[in-house]
Write a protein that holds these residues in place. Structure first.
Motif, PDB file in Angstrom:
ATOM      1  N   ILE A 160       0.825  -1.206   0.000  1.00  0.00           N
ATOM      2  CA  ILE A 160       0.000   0.000   0.000  1.00  0.00           C
ATOM      3  C   ILE A 160       0.861   1.259   0.000  1.00  0.00           C
ATOM      4  O   ILE A 160       0.329   2.373   0.057  1.00  0.00           O
ATOM      5  CB  ILE A 160      -0.949   0.018   1.216  1.00  0.00           C
ATOM      6  CG1 ILE A 160      -0.156  -0.113   2.520  1.00  0.00           C
ATOM      7  CG2 ILE A 160      -1.994  -1.068   1.103  1.00  0.00           C
ATOM      8  CD1 ILE A 160      -1.017  -0.021   3.771  1.00  0.00           C
ATOM      9  N   LEU A 161       2.177   1.084  -0.060  1.00  0.00           N
ATOM     10  CA  LEU A 161       3.091   2.226  -0.076  1.00  0.00           C
ATOM     11  C   LEU A 161       3.357   2.652  -1.509  1.00  0.00           C
ATOM     12  O   LEU A 161       3.559   1.824  -2.394  1.00  0.00           O
ATOM     13  CB  LEU A 161       4.400   1.872   0.630  1.00  0.00           C
ATOM     14  CG  LEU A 161       4.267   1.527   2.119  1.00  0.00           C
ATOM     15  CD1 LEU A 161       5.593   1.015   2.669  1.00  0.00           C
ATOM     16  CD2 LEU A 161       3.807   2.754   2.899  1.00  0.00           C
ATOM     17  N   SER A 162       3.382   3.947  -1.727  1.00  0.00           N
ATOM     18  CA  SER A 162       3.539   4.467  -3.093  1.00  0.00           C
ATOM     19  C   SER A 162       4.973   4.383  -3.597  1.00  0.00           C
ATOM     20  O   SER A 162       5.214   4.415  -4.803  1.00  0.00           O
ATOM     21  CB  SER A 162       3.070   5.927  -3.151  1.00  0.00           C
ATOM     22  OG  SER A 162       3.798   6.716  -2.220  1.00  0.00           O
ATOM     23  N   MET A 173       0.148   1.239   8.472  1.00  0.00           N
ATOM     24  CA  MET A 173      -1.242   1.231   8.911  1.00  0.00           C
ATOM     25  C   MET A 173      -1.446   1.977  10.223  1.00  0.00           C
ATOM     26  O   MET A 173      -2.507   1.882  10.841  1.00  0.00           O
ATOM     27  CB  MET A 173      -1.742  -0.211   9.034  1.00  0.00           C
ATOM     28  CG  MET A 173      -1.752  -0.961   7.724  1.00  0.00           C
ATOM     29  SD  MET A 173      -2.322  -2.674   7.922  1.00  0.00           S
ATOM     30  CE  MET A 173      -1.763  -3.407   6.370  1.00  0.00           C
ATOM     31  N   PHE A 174      -0.450   2.769  10.638  1.00  0.00           N
ATOM     32  CA  PHE A 174      -0.666   3.618  11.804  1.00  0.00           C
ATOM     33  C   PHE A 174      -1.559   4.814  11.449  1.00  0.00           C
ATOM     34  O   PHE A 174      -2.079   5.496  12.329  1.00  0.00           O
ATOM     35  CB  PHE A 174       0.676   4.094  12.381  1.00  0.00           C
ATOM     36  CG  PHE A 174       1.288   5.279  11.671  1.00  0.00           C
ATOM     37  CD1 PHE A 174       1.203   6.548  12.217  1.00  0.00           C
ATOM     38  CD2 PHE A 174       1.971   5.114  10.470  1.00  0.00           C
ATOM     39  CE1 PHE A 174       1.778   7.642  11.567  1.00  0.00           C
ATOM     40  CE2 PHE A 174       2.558   6.189   9.823  1.00  0.00           C
ATOM     41  CZ  PHE A 174       2.452   7.464  10.379  1.00  0.00           C
ATOM     42  N   LEU A 175      -1.743   5.055  10.153  1.00  0.00           N
ATOM     43  CA  LEU A 175      -2.634   6.111   9.683  1.00  0.00           C
ATOM     44  C   LEU A 175      -3.955   5.511   9.201  1.00  0.00           C
ATOM     45  O   LEU A 175      -3.955   4.464   8.543  1.00  0.00           O
ATOM     46  CB  LEU A 175      -1.979   6.893   8.544  1.00  0.00           C
ATOM     47  CG  LEU A 175      -0.798   7.783   8.947  1.00  0.00           C
ATOM     48  CD1 LEU A 175      -0.084   8.302   7.713  1.00  0.00           C
ATOM     49  CD2 LEU A 175      -1.265   8.940   9.822  1.00  0.00           C
ATOM     50  N   PRO A 176      -5.079   6.146   9.500  1.00  0.00           N
ATOM     51  CA  PRO A 176      -6.396   5.588   9.146  1.00  0.00           C
ATOM     52  C   PRO A 176      -6.550   5.245   7.672  1.00  0.00           C
ATOM     53  O   PRO A 176      -7.060   4.165   7.334  1.00  0.00           O
ATOM     54  CB  PRO A 176      -7.361   6.707   9.562  1.00  0.00           C
ATOM     55  CG  PRO A 176      -6.675   7.390  10.682  1.00  0.00           C
ATOM     56  CD  PRO A 176      -5.222   7.365  10.327  1.00  0.00           C
ATOM     57  N   ASP A 177      -6.148   6.132   6.771  1.00  0.00           N
ATOM     58  CA  ASP A 177      -6.304   5.867   5.338  1.00  0.00           C
ATOM     59  C   ASP A 177      -5.506   4.646   4.900  1.00  0.00           C
ATOM     60  O   ASP A 177      -5.930   3.903   4.010  1.00  0.00           O
ATOM     61  CB  ASP A 177      -5.869   7.078   4.515  1.00  0.00           C
ATOM     62  CG  ASP A 177      -6.938   8.156   4.488  1.00  0.00           C
ATOM     63  OD1 ASP A 177      -8.079   7.862   4.897  1.00  0.00           O
ATOM     64  OD2 ASP A 177      -6.640   9.288   4.076  1.00  0.00           O
ATOM     65  N   LYS A 186      -6.662   1.108   3.289  1.00  0.00           N
ATOM     66  CA  LYS A 186      -6.052   0.511   2.094  1.00  0.00           C
ATOM     67  C   LYS A 186      -5.579  -0.912   2.381  1.00  0.00           C
ATOM     68  O   LYS A 186      -5.706  -1.805   1.542  1.00  0.00           O
ATOM     69  CB  LYS A 186      -4.878   1.361   1.625  1.00  0.00           C
ATOM     70  CG  LYS A 186      -5.254   2.728   1.098  1.00  0.00           C
ATOM     71  CD  LYS A 186      -4.010   3.530   0.726  1.00  0.00           C
ATOM     72  CE  LYS A 186      -4.362   4.930   0.257  1.00  0.00           C
ATOM     73  NZ  LYS A 186      -3.157   5.738  -0.068  1.00  0.00           N
ATOM     74  N   GLY A 187      -5.009  -1.110   3.579  1.00  0.00           N
ATOM     75  CA  GLY A 187      -4.525  -2.433   3.946  1.00  0.00           C
ATOM     76  C   GLY A 187      -5.647  -3.442   4.024  1.00  0.00           C
ATOM     77  O   GLY A 187      -5.544  -4.556   3.498  1.00  0.00           O
ATOM     78  N   VAL A 209     -12.496  -7.582   3.072  1.00  0.00           N
ATOM     79  CA  VAL A 209     -13.621  -6.641   3.024  1.00  0.00           C
ATOM     80  C   VAL A 209     -14.647  -7.133   2.007  1.00  0.00           C
ATOM     81  O   VAL A 209     -14.322  -7.317   0.837  1.00  0.00           O
ATOM     82  CB  VAL A 209     -13.147  -5.220   2.649  1.00  0.00           C
ATOM     83  CG1 VAL A 209     -14.339  -4.273   2.514  1.00  0.00           C
ATOM     84  CG2 VAL A 209     -12.165  -4.698   3.689  1.00  0.00           C
ATOM     85  N   ILE A 210     -15.861  -7.370   2.454  1.00  0.00           N
ATOM     86  CA  ILE A 210     -16.899  -7.882   1.547  1.00  0.00           C
ATOM     87  C   ILE A 210     -17.865  -6.796   1.097  1.00  0.00           C
ATOM     88  O   ILE A 210     -18.641  -6.993   0.161  1.00  0.00           O
ATOM     89  CB  ILE A 210     -17.698  -9.029   2.207  1.00  0.00           C
ATOM     90  CG1 ILE A 210     -18.328  -8.557   3.527  1.00  0.00           C
ATOM     91  CG2 ILE A 210     -16.837 -10.239   2.406  1.00  0.00           C
ATOM     92  CD1 ILE A 210     -19.267  -9.580   4.141  1.00  0.00           C
TER      93      ILE A 210
END
Length: 419
Positions: free
Chosen positions: A198-200, A244-248, A252-253, A265-266
């Motif tokens: 999830i890292l750019s 994943m310490f940040l909400p966004d 994404k994770g 996620v369903i």
């Protein structure tokens, strides 16, 4: 990541906080009557879930991700867990980012990293009311868990919310209201969360992600302060999971994760649409302001030093006194607090605490003071040459400040040669 306002119909006002640095504007107001009501509320729903254990599939567990706001405390967004029980017709929120503003010694504990955060329980209606009021979005991700995993997670949430268990020592990057949600899910599924990248970019650091949010909010002065107060640990290259310490990034994770070869996620729902607010960019960023100051001081020093001698002497005392006090603050944040991210702070290479006595004796014309500024002149040249080699990412707005140190230390040390 932020402070969240939750209005509970004339009973209490909560303000939840989750990342930030700290954030100095966060507060929660509670009174004895509200605590009693909350205890009743908690006991009621805990009892409902105990009766529902035999039919745990009536439970739906969701991750709620709240979009960032305009204030610093809300810049990084917020995360919470929603638990819905269709059998008992309950719909509640678990929030790990709550603290008590009325705690004795609040400011001292907050500064030293000793303030305890705790898990709070609220209704979905109250939770969403705040975000609708502040025109911030709320995204729900319904998790694809088995009955046994739901049961474990619900039991853990209520166990954490007990009075004897709900308090914890908050850490901005490693143990906050978002990482706690990731961790409690991993304990329920019995394995670490396996998500796609999830890292750019490779080599992304904690500081890179924090800057990403501050740039979006045009909060360049906040970025300047954070870059000064937080040290080299913030420049650690992070893993997918640590992001994943940040909400966004938790969103994404979860969105990219698989569990038992099925998407974690369903279903994704927009509970509160985010309002697009056009923000005016501030031209007077720290770099611009300090660059103008550098030009003014340089012109005064080289062209108007005799006419502006009183101004320059007064400026020297104030400027180096301020740098010395800042150096003492950084030392205190390093050795006198429990904040992990304020340690090993290389801003001390320019905010020298020794500037403090030098500034206080600047008018005395003592030889040691003039020698000090001669050394400082050559030291600053060497520091500028090695600036981009330091093991910590420095804020670019510091460069014109170092230019002022260079110019003024040169003119102060010139007195030694004249005498």
């Amino acid at each position: 990541m932020e402070a969240d306002y939750h209005f509970h119909k004339n009973l209490f006002l909560w303000k939840h906080c989750c990342v930030g640095i700290a954030d100095y504007n966060n507060y929660i107001y509670q009174n004895k009557f509200a605590v009693k009501k909350l205890a009743f509320f908690f006991t009621l729903f805990f009892s409902c879930f105990l009766h529902a254990q035999n039919d745990s599939c009536s439970i739906r567990i969701s991750l709620l991700t709240c979009t960032p706001g305009q204030e610093l405390y809300s810049t990084f967004g917020h995360s919470a867990i929603r638990v819905t029980d269709t059998r008992n017709n309950t719909d509640i929120i678990f929030n790990y980012g709550t603290f008590d503003f009325d705690d004795p010694g609040f400011y001292s504990k907050f500064t030293r990293g000793k303030l305890l955060y705790f898990v709070s329980v609220d209704s979905l209606q109250n939770f969403l009311a705040e975000y609708e009021y502040f025109q911030r979005g709320v995204v729900e991700q319904v998790l694809n868990l088995s009955c046994a995993e739901k049961e474990k997670m619900v039991a853990a949430l209520f166990e954490n919310a007990k009075e004897e268990n709900k308090y914890y020592r908050y850490d901005f990057t490693y143990d906050n209201c978002t990482t706690r949600l990731r961790d409690i899910l991993e304990k329920a599924i019995g394995d670490s969360l396996q998500a796609k990248n999830i890292l750019s970019a490779t080599g992304t650091t904690f500081r890179n992600l924090i800057h990403e949010y501050l740039h979006k909010g045009n909060q360049y002065w906040s970025q300047f302060g954070i870059d000064i107060l937080l040290g080299s640990p913030l420049d650690k290259k992070i893993s997918n999971r640590e992001a994943m310490f940040l909400p966004d990034y938790l969103l994404k994770g979860f969105d990219s994760a698989y569990l038992h070869n099925k998407p974690l996620v369903i279903q994704t729902n927009i509970l509160v649409p985010a309002q697009i607010i056009k923000e005016d960019k501030n031209f007077f960023t720290p770099f611009v302001v300090f660059s103008i100051l550098f030009l003014v001081i340089t012109i005064f020093s080289f062209l108007l030093q005799h006419k502006a001698s009183i101004f320059l002497k007064s400026f020297d005392v104030f400027f180096f006194l301020l740098l010395g006090l800042l150096g003492l603050l950084l030392l205190f944040m390093w050795f006198g607090t429990s904040h992990q991210m304020t340690k090993s702070n290389y801003n001390l290479v320019w905010a020298l605490p020794t500037h403090l006595p030098a500034a206080l004796f600047l008018f005395s014309k003592k030889k040691w003071v003039l020698h000090y500024f001669r050394f400082l002149f050559f030291y600053t040249i060497a520091l500028l040459a090695a600036w981009f080699l330091l093991p910590q990412q420095m804020n670019n707005a510091l460069l014109p400040l170092l230019g002022i140190v260079l110019v003024r230390s040169y003119f102060i040390s010139k007195k030694l040669r004249v005498e």
